[in-house]
Write a protein that holds these residues in place. Sequence first.
Motif, PDB file in Angstrom:
ATOM      1  N   GLU A 216       2.131 -15.797   3.928  1.00 43.09           N
ATOM      2  CA  GLU A 216       1.150 -15.052   4.343  1.00 43.09           C
ATOM      3  C   GLU A 216       1.179 -13.611   4.236  1.00 43.09           C
ATOM      4  O   GLU A 216       0.231 -12.864   3.862  1.00 43.09           O
ATOM      5  N   ASP A 217       2.423 -13.155   4.392  1.00 37.01           N
ATOM      6  CA  ASP A 217       2.639 -11.520   4.297  1.00 37.01           C
ATOM      7  C   ASP A 217       2.968 -11.507   2.648  1.00 37.01           C
ATOM      8  O   ASP A 217       3.005 -10.105   2.376  1.00 37.01           O
ATOM      9  N   ASP A 218       3.199 -12.471   1.818  1.00 33.15           N
ATOM     10  CA  ASP A 218       3.867 -12.067   0.328  1.00 33.15           C
ATOM     11  C   ASP A 218       4.849 -11.310   0.585  1.00 33.15           C
ATOM     12  O   ASP A 218       5.282 -10.483  -0.688  1.00 33.15           O
ATOM     13  N   LYS A 259       4.729  -6.852  -4.634  1.00 30.99           N
ATOM     14  CA  LYS A 259       4.245  -6.087  -3.737  1.00 30.99           C
ATOM     15  C   LYS A 259       4.769  -4.986  -3.432  1.00 30.99           C
ATOM     16  O   LYS A 259       4.118  -3.860  -3.061  1.00 30.99           O
ATOM     17  N   ARG A 383      -7.678  -5.963   2.521  1.00 30.68           N
ATOM     18  CA  ARG A 383      -6.712  -6.871   2.424  1.00 30.68           C
ATOM     19  C   ARG A 383      -5.777  -7.041   3.809  1.00 30.68           C
ATOM     20  O   ARG A 383      -5.652  -8.125   4.203  1.00 30.68           O
ATOM     21  N   ARG A 384      -5.705  -5.922   4.549  1.00 27.88           N
ATOM     22  CA  ARG A 384      -5.160  -5.758   5.808  1.00 27.88           C
ATOM     23  C   ARG A 384      -5.916  -6.588   6.759  1.00 27.88           C
ATOM     24  O   ARG A 384      -5.259  -7.534   7.400  1.00 27.88           O
ATOM     25  N   ARG A 386      -7.468  -9.367   6.204  1.00 25.16           N
ATOM     26  CA  ARG A 386      -7.618 -10.656   6.370  1.00 25.16           C
ATOM     27  C   ARG A 386      -6.138 -11.137   6.313  1.00 25.16           C
ATOM     28  O   ARG A 386      -6.025 -12.411   6.369  1.00 25.16           O
ATOM     29  N   HIS A 387      -5.374 -10.142   6.766  1.00 25.27           N
ATOM     30  CA  HIS A 387      -4.034 -10.623   7.179  1.00 25.27           C
ATOM     31  C   HIS A 387      -3.962 -11.258   8.596  1.00 25.27           C
ATOM     32  O   HIS A 387      -4.539 -10.685   9.547  1.00 25.27           O
ATOM     33  N   ARG A 390       1.046 -12.431  13.436  1.00 25.03           N
ATOM     34  CA  ARG A 390       2.203 -13.429  13.562  1.00 25.03           C
ATOM     35  C   ARG A 390       1.937 -14.375  14.807  1.00 25.03           C
ATOM     36  O   ARG A 390       2.053 -15.449  14.593  1.00 25.03           O
ATOM     37  N   ARG A 393      -0.554 -16.882  13.814  1.00 27.60           N
ATOM     38  CA  ARG A 393       0.260 -17.832  13.050  1.00 27.60           C
ATOM     39  C   ARG A 393       1.017 -18.734  13.662  1.00 27.60           C
ATOM     40  O   ARG A 393       1.032 -20.085  13.391  1.00 27.60           O
ATOM     41  N   ASN A 427     -10.044 -13.725  11.786  1.00 28.66           N
ATOM     42  CA  ASN A 427      -8.557 -13.762  12.005  1.00 28.66           C
ATOM     43  C   ASN A 427      -8.347 -14.670  13.497  1.00 28.66           C
ATOM     44  O   ASN A 427      -7.202 -14.917  13.756  1.00 28.66           O
TER      45      ASN A 427
END
Length: 447
Positions: A216-218, A259, A383-384, A386-387, A390, A393, A427
Amino acid sequence: MAFGKWVKQCFESVVDPDKENEVAELTQLLQAGIKERKRSFVLAEVLQDRVYKQRHLDQARNGIYQRYLARAWADGRVQESELEILSWVSKCLDIPPQTLRAINLETARPKFAEALAKAMDDGIISDLEAAELTEIARAGGLSLPNFVEKFFHIEGEQFLRGIFAAAIADDHSAVDVLEQLVATAAKLGLSRKVVVEAIRPQAVQYIEHVLADAKEDDILTSQEESTIRQLIETFELPIAVQVYIDEELRELRLLTDIKNGKLPSIAAPPGVNLKAGELMHYHGDAVWQFLRLLKSGPDITEHPGVLAITDSRLIFRSLTRSGAFGFGTIVAHDSSRGVIEVQRQAKPVQRFICHDQSRIPAAIFLSALRMANQTLTSQDDKRRSRHIPRDIRQRVWQRYSGRCAECNAGEYLEFDHIVPVAKGGSNSDVNVQLLCRNCNLKKSDKI
Ligand SMILES: [Zn+2]
């Protein structure tokens, strides 16, 4: 045997009108004898001249022994001196060893269960608690390991799993937790092997969780990677699982480098001409797709060929259509696993569908774009957005018990927006699910 006698025996064994009386009489006789003669008590002498049924005698002496046993247990423990008395009583009464073992075990078992539950309450078994358990086991006629092995294997394993799961959910190092558990289990007489085998499923789940988080974080931190490597080693995971995890780690390490701006530098394929000083970061088979929204519906044209990503351009070559454009002409983009979607000024949306369905091509594109054009910060914001945070998650992982929402697989797991962010999905907990790679790919095919 005569039929009449047989019927009579069956009848007696069921109803046996004299039974209660005879057992009571024998009990009284034996108890009085023990009291009177003490150390010089001899069963045969006391029973001399008496006519009795063997099973009545058995019942009487078992009852007496059980009464002594109950008295010994009255304070919750059987001390050395009490054990001696019990042993003497059982010898006096000449109780067969097998019967004696059964009585002792059956009496000790519930006490052991109670003490074990109490000892495990705080997750650590102290020396004192271990000593108490040892004492109970001994009163049951077994060593502590044998007792646990015989009756509490399942409870013991569940206990260990529970502690492991709770501890790693609390962010403790899994390896440290294991060592602590091995020490605890040793007090129950469980070997390291038993502990490792009991916890292995939890360890695999933990690795999956760390991997899904990292995807998820790459970003795979070196600490995460070393924890996973330690777990693989400690829990002796099967080779197939090791190979798969290695693969995932390799991809994640590559993604982490990408990244962080460390892009691979490769030679240009034949037919692709680079400008002076231009660096090639990626090339691979892909389909160039143009999307036009016509009145009659979406119109898609496709060109199979080769996509190349450099430090400043996307270059595509195919038999039907070739072209190149600089990052500066891109006004919007959206990329995901295996797909790079870009929009250029006054041009239809175009997509590059990469044969390499990993996250690598999109990640290289994003990183190269970012480095080439530092002003494209709005893309970073996107991009942020869509993150997935935690805590979300964590909840989603628990909601799906670490399994794919579609096929229940426990491997190759990724967090997924049920409604994609590009289509307005948020999210929030309800819009995030756990999917395995296959189901995720199937889903993106449909969208
Ligand atoms: Zn699945």
